[in-house]
Design a protein around this motif. Structure first.
Motif, PDB file in Angstrom:
ATOM      1  N   LEU A 205       1.001  -1.220  -0.168  1.00  0.00           N
ATOM      2  CA  LEU A 205       0.024   0.128   0.016  1.00  0.00           C
ATOM      3  C   LEU A 205       0.898   1.267  -0.099  1.00  0.00           C
ATOM      4  CD1 LEU A 205      -2.563  -1.256   2.736  1.00  0.00           C
ATOM      5  CD2 LEU A 205      -2.866  -1.313   0.198  1.00  0.00           C
ATOM      6  N   ARG A 206       0.388   2.378  -0.628  1.00  0.00           N
ATOM      7  CA  ARG A 206       1.114   3.471  -0.868  1.00  0.00           C
ATOM      8  C   ARG A 206       1.222   4.414   0.437  1.00  0.00           C
ATOM      9  NH1 ARG A 206       1.868   7.139  -5.524  1.00  0.00           N
ATOM     10  NH2 ARG A 206       2.073   9.519  -4.742  1.00  0.00           N
ATOM     11  N   ASP A 207       0.027   4.421   1.291  1.00  0.00           N
ATOM     12  CA  ASP A 207      -0.252   5.249   2.463  1.00  0.00           C
ATOM     13  C   ASP A 207      -1.266   4.767   3.361  1.00  0.00           C
ATOM     14  OD1 ASP A 207      -2.392   6.273   1.193  1.00  0.00           O
ATOM     15  OD2 ASP A 207      -1.145   7.813   0.388  1.00  0.00           O
ATOM     16  N   ARG A 208      -1.763   5.655   4.368  1.00  0.00           N
ATOM     17  CA  ARG A 208      -2.750   5.325   5.384  1.00  0.00           C
ATOM     18  C   ARG A 208      -3.960   5.338   4.567  1.00  0.00           C
ATOM     19  NH1 ARG A 208      -0.850   5.903  11.017  1.00  0.00           N
ATOM     20  NH2 ARG A 208      -3.015   6.254  11.753  1.00  0.00           N
ATOM     21  N   VAL A 209      -4.236   6.145   3.567  1.00  0.00           N
ATOM     22  CA  VAL A 209      -5.504   6.346   2.843  1.00  0.00           C
ATOM     23  C   VAL A 209      -5.676   5.182   2.283  1.00  0.00           C
ATOM     24  CG1 VAL A 209      -6.938   7.214   1.054  1.00  0.00           C
ATOM     25  CG2 VAL A 209      -5.395   8.641   2.572  1.00  0.00           C
ATOM     26  N   GLN A 210      -4.775   4.384   1.604  1.00  0.00           N
ATOM     27  CA  GLN A 210      -5.034   3.072   0.742  1.00  0.00           C
ATOM     28  C   GLN A 210      -4.987   2.054   1.850  1.00  0.00           C
ATOM     29  OE1 GLN A 210      -2.056   2.336  -2.091  1.00  0.00           O
ATOM     30  NE2 GLN A 210      -3.137   3.670  -3.451  1.00  0.00           N
ATOM     31  N   ALA A 211      -4.413   2.115   3.192  1.00  0.00           N
ATOM     32  CA  ALA A 211      -4.655   1.191   4.103  1.00  0.00           C
ATOM     33  C   ALA A 211      -6.134   1.211   4.686  1.00  0.00           C
ATOM     34  CB  ALA A 211      -3.686   1.469   5.398  1.00  0.00           C
ATOM     35  N   VAL A 212      -6.774   2.429   4.798  1.00  0.00           N
ATOM     36  CA  VAL A 212      -8.079   2.527   5.223  1.00  0.00           C
ATOM     37  C   VAL A 212      -9.154   1.791   4.129  1.00  0.00           C
ATOM     38  CG1 VAL A 212     -10.166   4.170   5.484  1.00  0.00           C
ATOM     39  CG2 VAL A 212      -8.014   4.707   6.471  1.00  0.00           C
ATOM     40  N   ILE A 213      -8.698   1.933   3.031  1.00  0.00           N
ATOM     41  CA  ILE A 213      -9.667   1.360   1.798  1.00  0.00           C
ATOM     42  C   ILE A 213      -9.448  -0.226   1.819  1.00  0.00           C
ATOM     43  CG2 ILE A 213      -9.774   1.028  -0.694  1.00  0.00           C
ATOM     44  CD1 ILE A 213      -8.932   3.735  -1.014  1.00  0.00           C
ATOM     45  N   ALA A 214      -8.088  -0.685   2.272  1.00  0.00           N
ATOM     46  CA  ALA A 214      -7.818  -2.039   2.171  1.00  0.00           C
ATOM     47  C   ALA A 214      -8.552  -2.912   3.293  1.00  0.00           C
ATOM     48  CB  ALA A 214      -6.406  -2.471   2.301  1.00  0.00           C
ATOM     49  N   ALA A 215      -8.558  -2.093   4.501  1.00  0.00           N
ATOM     50  CA  ALA A 215      -9.307  -2.336   5.547  1.00  0.00           C
ATOM     51  C   ALA A 215     -11.085  -2.842   5.477  1.00  0.00           C
ATOM     52  CB  ALA A 215      -9.249  -1.507   7.022  1.00  0.00           C
ATOM     53  N   TYR A 216     -11.584  -1.867   4.548  1.00  0.00           N
ATOM     54  CA  TYR A 216     -12.913  -2.210   4.436  1.00  0.00           C
ATOM     55  C   TYR A 216     -13.316  -3.102   3.313  1.00  0.00           C
ATOM     56  CZ  TYR A 216     -14.457   2.012   7.403  1.00  0.00           C
ATOM     57  OH  TYR A 216     -14.784   2.686   8.202  1.00  0.00           O
ATOM     58  N   GLU A 217     -12.377  -2.985   2.221  1.00  0.00           N
ATOM     59  CA  GLU A 217     -12.461  -3.996   1.157  1.00  0.00           C
ATOM     60  C   GLU A 217     -12.424  -5.382   1.645  1.00  0.00           C
ATOM     61  OE1 GLU A 217     -11.139  -1.455  -2.745  1.00  0.00           O
ATOM     62  OE2 GLU A 217      -9.612  -2.642  -1.736  1.00  0.00           O
ATOM     63  N   THR A 218     -11.504  -5.689   2.629  1.00  0.00           N
ATOM     64  CA  THR A 218     -11.206  -7.210   2.991  1.00  0.00           C
ATOM     65  C   THR A 218     -12.302  -7.367   4.231  1.00  0.00           C
ATOM     66  OG1 THR A 218      -9.854  -6.385   4.726  1.00  0.00           O
ATOM     67  CG2 THR A 218      -8.905  -6.994   2.620  1.00  0.00           C
ATOM     68  N   GLY A 219     -13.052  -6.307   4.614  1.00  0.00           N
ATOM     69  CA  GLY A 219     -14.167  -7.055   5.739  1.00  0.00           C
ATOM     70  C   GLY A 219     -13.464  -6.681   7.083  1.00  0.00           C
ATOM     71  N   LEU A 220     -12.001  -6.375   7.099  1.00  0.00           N
ATOM     72  CA  LEU A 220     -11.580  -6.254   8.633  1.00  0.00           C
ATOM     73  C   LEU A 220     -12.280  -5.343   9.357  1.00  0.00           C
ATOM     74  CD1 LEU A 220      -9.301  -7.095  10.337  1.00  0.00           C
ATOM     75  CD2 LEU A 220      -7.919  -5.164   9.401  1.00  0.00           C
ATOM     76  N   THR A 221     -12.842  -4.319   8.642  1.00  0.00           N
ATOM     77  CA  THR A 221     -13.557  -3.132   9.197  1.00  0.00           C
ATOM     78  C   THR A 221     -14.926  -2.946   8.475  1.00  0.00           C
ATOM     79  OG1 THR A 221     -11.581  -1.807  10.137  1.00  0.00           O
ATOM     80  CG2 THR A 221     -13.801  -0.700   9.978  1.00  0.00           C
ATOM     81  N   VAL A 222     -15.936  -2.703   9.183  1.00  0.00           N
ATOM     82  CA  VAL A 222     -17.118  -2.438   8.282  1.00  0.00           C
ATOM     83  C   VAL A 222     -17.855  -1.071   8.563  1.00  0.00           C
ATOM     84  CG1 VAL A 222     -17.796  -4.801   8.136  1.00  0.00           C
ATOM     85  CG2 VAL A 222     -18.535  -3.711   9.957  1.00  0.00           C
ATOM     86  N   PRO A 223     -18.460  -0.614   8.006  1.00  0.00           N
ATOM     87  CA  PRO A 223     -19.261   0.785   8.226  1.00  0.00           C
ATOM     88  C   PRO A 223     -20.140   0.831   9.722  1.00  0.00           C
ATOM     89  CG  PRO A 223     -19.429   0.261   5.940  1.00  0.00           C
ATOM     90  CD  PRO A 223     -18.893  -0.809   6.568  1.00  0.00           C
ATOM     91  N   GLY A 224     -19.816   1.555  10.339  1.00  0.00           N
ATOM     92  CA  GLY A 224     -20.582   1.697  11.683  1.00  0.00           C
ATOM     93  C   GLY A 224     -19.784   0.896  12.888  1.00  0.00           C
ATOM     94  N   ASP A 225     -18.417   0.641  12.457  1.00  0.00           N
ATOM     95  CA  ASP A 225     -17.751   0.272  13.620  1.00  0.00           C
ATOM     96  C   ASP A 225     -17.553   1.486  14.614  1.00  0.00           C
ATOM     97  OD1 ASP A 225     -17.320  -2.401  13.001  1.00  0.00           O
ATOM     98  OD2 ASP A 225     -15.248  -2.477  12.308  1.00  0.00           O
ATOM     99  N   PRO A 226     -17.613   0.972  15.731  1.00  0.00           N
ATOM    100  CA  PRO A 226     -17.466   2.288  16.867  1.00  0.00           C
ATOM    101  C   PRO A 226     -15.886   2.527  16.797  1.00  0.00           C
ATOM    102  CG  PRO A 226     -17.424   0.045  17.930  1.00  0.00           C
ATOM    103  CD  PRO A 226     -17.770  -0.346  16.686  1.00  0.00           C
TER     104      PRO A 226
END
Length: 227
Positions: A205-226
């Motif tokens: 990954l290039r940076d933290r922005v891409q890390a955020v995307i990867a976390a959502y795309e893999t399902g590691l994090t989902v919308p609404g996580d506290p």
């Protein structure tokens, strides 16, 4: 720092906005800093791409809405063809554009009514290899982006991460800073920086922005996580 940059070096910036007064204003603010030099200005996306190729800046400050070539396409071309970091200017009503810009490789977003000090800080942060999302943009927009993102099986992309690295990635995706992650994990900020660097390297990954995307795309994090 970006590739080849070391402490004490001047951050070279191209400012691209189709409004001359906005462009000139941002340029004057940045050029007044001892460690920042505005090497070129551009009035449309095509000019922005050309300026990056000609001047090889560290940061491109780019309006999302641009004539000739829109800012998203310009960001995509710049991120694919250079080490220049793209810091995009946006407004609250451009959510869909922000999603596309994230995919294009943008390293940060600022609202167009940004304060002078925040503008300068943002350029320095992005030039140093970090990513930056205005707090008002981060949670709401990333969650909406992620809701429609294709989900890849976590095992395929995340298996190489240690449990600590996975937890670090999850917290990065929730918008926590290194200091906040350090407090939550009861470790030093240096340790968090190491975890983040390992995550980026292992996942390509290039940076933290891409890390955020990867976390959502893999399902590691989902919308609404506290938080």
């Amino acid at each position: 720092m970006t590739a080849g940059m070391t402490a004490g070096m001047t951050v070279r910036v191209v400012v691209a906005d189709d409004q001359e007064l906005v462009r000139a204003g941002f340029g004057m603010i940045l050029d007044a800093q001892p460690d920042i030099e505005v090497v070129a200005e551009a009035g449309d996306g095509a000019q922005a791409v050309a300026a990056v190729r000609a001047h090889r800046p560290d940061v491109l400050l780019l309006d999302i809405r641009m004539p000739v070539m829109d800012g998203i396409e310009a960001a995509r071309v710049v991120c694919a063809g250079s080490d220049c970091r793209v810091l995009m200017l946006t407004t609250f009503d451009l959510d869909d554009y922000v999603f596309d810009a994230l995919r294009a490789g943008a390293s940060g977003f600022l609202l167009k009514d940004v304060r002078r000090d925040d503008l300068v800080h943002a350029v320095r942060v992005v030039a140093a290899g970090e990513s930056l999302l205005a707090p008002s943009v981060t949670t709401r927009l990333i969650a909406r982006f992620a809701a429609s993102a294709p989900v890849a099986p976590p095992a395929e992309r995340l298996a190489m991460l240690t449990p600590r690295e996975r937890e670090t990635l999850r917290m990065v995706a929730r918008g926590l800073s290194n200091a906040e992650i350090a407090r939550a994990m009861v470790v030093s900020e240096h340790t968090v920086k190491t975890h983040v660097s390992n995550v980026l390297a292992k996942l390509g990954l290039r940076d933290r922005v891409q890390a955020v995307i990867a976390a959502y795309e893999t399902g590691l994090t989902v919308p609404g996580d506290p938080r």
